[in-house]
Design a protein around this motif. Structure first.
Motif, PDB file in Angstrom:
ATOM      1  N   CYS A 238       0.857  -1.177   0.000  1.00 46.95           N
ATOM      2  CA  CYS A 238       0.000   0.000   0.000  1.00 46.95           C
ATOM      3  C   CYS A 238       0.896   1.232   0.000  1.00 46.95           C
ATOM      4  CB  CYS A 238      -0.931   0.007   1.205  1.00 46.95           C
ATOM      5  SG  CYS A 238      -0.119   0.392   2.768  1.00 46.95           S
ATOM      6  N   THR A 239       0.295   2.381  -0.207  1.00 45.97           N
ATOM      7  CA  THR A 239       1.048   3.635  -0.235  1.00 45.97           C
ATOM      8  C   THR A 239       1.804   3.833   1.080  1.00 45.97           C
ATOM      9  OG1 THR A 239      -0.626   4.607  -1.682  1.00 45.97           O
ATOM     10  CG2 THR A 239       0.858   6.126  -0.547  1.00 45.97           C
ATOM     11  N   GLY A 240       3.102   4.108   0.958  1.00 47.35           N
ATOM     12  CA  GLY A 240       3.938   4.320   2.138  1.00 47.35           C
ATOM     13  C   GLY A 240       4.781   3.119   2.508  1.00 47.35           C
ATOM     14  N   ASP A 241       4.475   1.956   1.950  1.00 48.17           N
ATOM     15  CA  ASP A 241       5.252   0.752   2.263  1.00 48.17           C
ATOM     16  C   ASP A 241       6.674   0.861   1.718  1.00 48.17           C
ATOM     17  OD1 ASP A 241       3.799  -1.100   3.796  1.00 48.17           O
ATOM     18  OD2 ASP A 241       2.601  -1.707   2.066  1.00 48.17           O
TER      19      ASP A 241
ATOM     20  N   VAL B  95      -5.840  -1.312   4.626  1.00 44.58           N
ATOM     21  CA  VAL B  95      -4.705  -0.472   4.996  1.00 44.58           C
ATOM     22  C   VAL B  95      -4.695   0.749   4.084  1.00 44.58           C
ATOM     23  CG1 VAL B  95      -2.221  -0.361   5.369  1.00 44.58           C
ATOM     24  CG2 VAL B  95      -3.424  -2.539   5.667  1.00 44.58           C
ATOM     25  N   LEU B  96      -4.875   1.924   4.670  1.00 45.22           N
ATOM     26  CA  LEU B  96      -4.895   3.158   3.887  1.00 45.22           C
ATOM     27  C   LEU B  96      -3.492   3.680   3.591  1.00 45.22           C
ATOM     28  CD1 LEU B  96      -7.790   5.069   5.710  1.00 45.22           C
ATOM     29  CD2 LEU B  96      -7.920   3.669   3.637  1.00 45.22           C
ATOM     30  N   ALA B  97      -2.592   3.578   4.556  1.00 40.01           N
ATOM     31  CA  ALA B  97      -1.226   4.066   4.388  1.00 40.01           C
ATOM     32  C   ALA B  97      -0.349   3.444   5.463  1.00 40.01           C
ATOM     33  CB  ALA B  97      -1.161   5.591   4.470  1.00 40.01           C
ATOM     34  N   ALA B  98       0.950   3.343   5.169  1.00 39.19           N
ATOM     35  CA  ALA B  98       1.865   2.678   6.098  1.00 39.19           C
ATOM     36  C   ALA B  98       3.092   3.537   6.363  1.00 39.19           C
ATOM     37  CB  ALA B  98       2.299   1.324   5.529  1.00 39.19           C
ATOM     38  N   ASN B  99       3.730   3.258   7.498  1.00 37.22           N
ATOM     39  CA  ASN B  99       4.980   3.920   7.890  1.00 37.22           C
ATOM     40  C   ASN B  99       4.823   5.436   7.953  1.00 37.22           C
ATOM     41  OD1 ASN B  99       6.528   1.391   7.902  1.00 37.22           O
ATOM     42  ND2 ASN B  99       6.246   1.451   5.680  1.00 37.22           N
TER      43      ASN B  99
ATOM     44  N   ALA C 174       0.512   1.727  10.702  1.00 36.77           N
ATOM     45  CA  ALA C 174      -0.411   1.454   9.599  1.00 36.77           C
ATOM     46  C   ALA C 174      -1.781   2.022   9.944  1.00 36.77           C
ATOM     47  CB  ALA C 174      -0.510  -0.038   9.331  1.00 36.77           C
ATOM     48  N   ILE C 175      -2.358   2.772   9.003  1.00 35.04           N
ATOM     49  CA  ILE C 175      -3.713   3.290   9.159  1.00 35.04           C
ATOM     50  C   ILE C 175      -4.658   2.249   8.563  1.00 35.04           C
ATOM     51  CG2 ILE C 175      -5.274   5.205   8.697  1.00 35.04           C
ATOM     52  CD1 ILE C 175      -2.797   6.926   8.094  1.00 35.04           C
TER      53      ILE C 175
ATOM     54  N   SER D 175      -3.338   3.651  14.805  1.00 32.32           N
ATOM     55  CA  SER D 175      -2.290   3.385  13.810  1.00 32.32           C
ATOM     56  C   SER D 175      -0.889   3.346  14.402  1.00 32.32           C
ATOM     57  CB  SER D 175      -2.337   4.465  12.723  1.00 32.32           C
ATOM     58  OG  SER D 175      -1.804   5.696  13.220  1.00 32.32           O
ATOM     59  N   GLY D 176      -0.701   4.022  15.532  1.00 35.91           N
ATOM     60  CA  GLY D 176       0.641   4.133  16.114  1.00 35.91           C
ATOM     61  C   GLY D 176       1.345   5.418  15.741  1.00 35.91           C
ATOM     62  N   ALA D 177       0.743   6.194  14.824  1.00 34.14           N
ATOM     63  CA  ALA D 177       1.325   7.483  14.441  1.00 34.14           C
ATOM     64  C   ALA D 177       0.806   8.586  15.363  1.00 34.14           C
ATOM     65  CB  ALA D 177       0.986   7.805  12.988  1.00 34.14           C
ATOM     66  N   ARG D 178       1.363   9.781  15.209  1.00 33.92           N
ATOM     67  CA  ARG D 178       0.978  10.925  16.042  1.00 33.92           C
ATOM     68  C   ARG D 178      -0.148  11.709  15.362  1.00 33.92           C
ATOM     69  NH1 ARG D 178       4.505  16.375  15.941  1.00 33.92           N
ATOM     70  NH2 ARG D 178       3.064  17.771  17.044  1.00 33.92           N
ATOM     71  N   PRO D 179      -1.321  11.811  15.995  1.00 28.33           N
ATOM     72  CA  PRO D 179      -2.416  12.566  15.374  1.00 28.33           C
ATOM     73  C   PRO D 179      -2.302  14.065  15.625  1.00 28.33           C
ATOM     74  CG  PRO D 179      -3.206  10.898  16.952  1.00 28.33           C
ATOM     75  CD  PRO D 179      -1.764  11.125  17.205  1.00 28.33           C
ATOM     76  N   VAL D 180      -2.662  14.844  14.603  1.00 26.20           N
ATOM     77  CA  VAL D 180      -2.744  16.296  14.708  1.00 26.20           C
ATOM     78  C   VAL D 180      -3.998  16.731  13.950  1.00 26.20           C
ATOM     79  CG1 VAL D 180      -1.671  18.495  14.114  1.00 26.20           C
ATOM     80  CG2 VAL D 180      -0.242  16.583  14.826  1.00 26.20           C
ATOM     81  N   VAL D 181      -4.777  17.613  14.541  1.00 24.58           N
ATOM     82  CA  VAL D 181      -5.950  18.154  13.852  1.00 24.58           C
ATOM     83  C   VAL D 181      -5.551  19.463  13.187  1.00 24.58           C
ATOM     84  CG1 VAL D 181      -8.333  18.928  14.055  1.00 24.58           C
ATOM     85  CG2 VAL D 181      -7.494  17.090  15.534  1.00 24.58           C
TER      86      VAL D 181
END
Length: 355
Positions: free
Chosen positions: A68-71, A108-112, A94-95, A141-147
């Protein structure tokens, strides 16, 4: 690893993995996927690759094993000019959302991804419940969210709205910006420091494409005005990784109509930590937080300490995640049964008793 791959967001753990693969394979990062073909960015530029036999076999048992995109991936260049994508490196983040068609499998929408920017237009007025849903997906996902609140040039109370959003988004930064005037764009650009990868999530018309163009400094993506009824128009039609000239990587995604949660885990707890903390204080572990005695959630509602809207959002997401968990368990049981039947038939066919 080369500076080119570093600029594409290569991290230490992935670099170590890529260094362990055979020398005849070429590393790269997936920019986009189109029906069995992937555009992969390598040290020598973008290439188009098809799936290897081993990858197809892995995808047959687990669709999420597909690129997927980002892999980060490794490629094989064949003498007849074919290029095959041999394997996918382990994903740091992974989202994953529930598939739109109601399947129990995740998409999976996007990875890494390092940062997930939940892009929300200030016009029309932001839907807080939808923001909470995106936050649950992002935290999981494990990533950092920001609005990121866009189109600040179209309203006069952007900061007041941002304060309301911040109350509903504990633990996540809330930024206000305008891609048209440039207001607040420095704060958004700082999210891409050190060649970070930022994925943009949001509904159609939120301003994701305009944000990418402002970050890149050139018109990379088409943009459209929102409809007269306030709903957005789909501009992006696929998930695509874009390396920015000044460093950093952005993954643009189409507007999401549905944001189904695949799991309830840490994402929901992080998106609504106040309600989750109250639920843990209930007298009974199996409390459903409606009429049970000793329910800390209902007590907080009665005392006005917990907004009813936030409680409703939590209940809805909890029920949805529980439903998906039941569907997943049922699918796994079905697949195990099919595998047992297949193995039994194979055994009966191949076993030959002694004469």
């Amino acid at each position: 690893m080369s500076a080119t791959l570093q600029a594409l967001g290569l991290d230490g753990s992935t670099a170590e993995y890529l260094q362990s693969v055979p020398d005849d394979l070429v590393p790269g990062r997936v920019a986009r996927v189109d029906r069995g073909l992937a555009t992969v960015l390598t040290e020598d530029g973008p290439v188009r690759a098809t799936w290897s036999g081993a990858l197809l076999a892995a995808m047959a048992s687990d669709p999420q094993a597909g690129p997927c995109t980002g892999d980060w991936v490794v490629l094989r260049f064949w003498p007849d000019d074919r290029i095959t994508l041999e394997s996918v490196a382990p994903r740091r983040t992974a989202i994953v959302r529930a598939e739109v068609g109601g399947s129990s499998r995740g998409q999976v929408l996007a990875a890494n991804v390092d940062v997930i920017a939940i892009v929300v237009g200030l016009v029309p007025e932001p839907n807080i419940g939808r923001i909470e849903r995106f936050l649950a997906l992002a935290w999981e996902s494990g990533a950092r969210p920001v609005v990121v609140l866009t189109k600040s040039d179209l309203v006069g109370d952007a900061e007041a709205i941002a304060e309301d959003v911040a109350v509903a988004a504990p633990g996540a930064d809330v930024l206000v910006c305008s891609a048209t005037t440039g207001f607040g764009m420095d704060s958004v650009r700082s999210l891409l420091d050190d060649n970070a990868t930022m994925a943009l999530l949001g509904s159609s018309g939120a301003g994701k494409s305009s944000l990418v163009n402002a970050l890149a400094g050139v018109e990379l993506l088409d943009v459209q005005d929102i409809r007269e009824d306030g709903k957005g128009r789909h501009t992006s039609v696929r998930r695509e990784l874009i390396a920015l000239p000044q460093g950093g990587v952005v993954i643009d995604t189409p507007g999401l109509r549905g944001v189904g949660l695949q799991e309830s885990g840490e994402g929901l707890a992080a998106a609504l930590p106040d309600v989750t903390a109250l639920a843990e204080q209930c007298k009974f572990k199996d409390c459903v937080h409606v009429t049970e005695p000793g329910c800390a959630v209902q007590a907080a509602l009665e005392d006005g300490l917990l907004p009813y809207r936030r409680y409703e959002s939590w209940v809805k997401l909890q029920r949805e995640a529980a439903y998906m968990a039941r569907r997943t368990d049922a699918r796994l049981r079905s697949e195990m049964k099919k595998e047992w039947v297949r193995a039994s038939k194979s055994y009966r066919r191949d076993f030959k008793p002694r004469q």
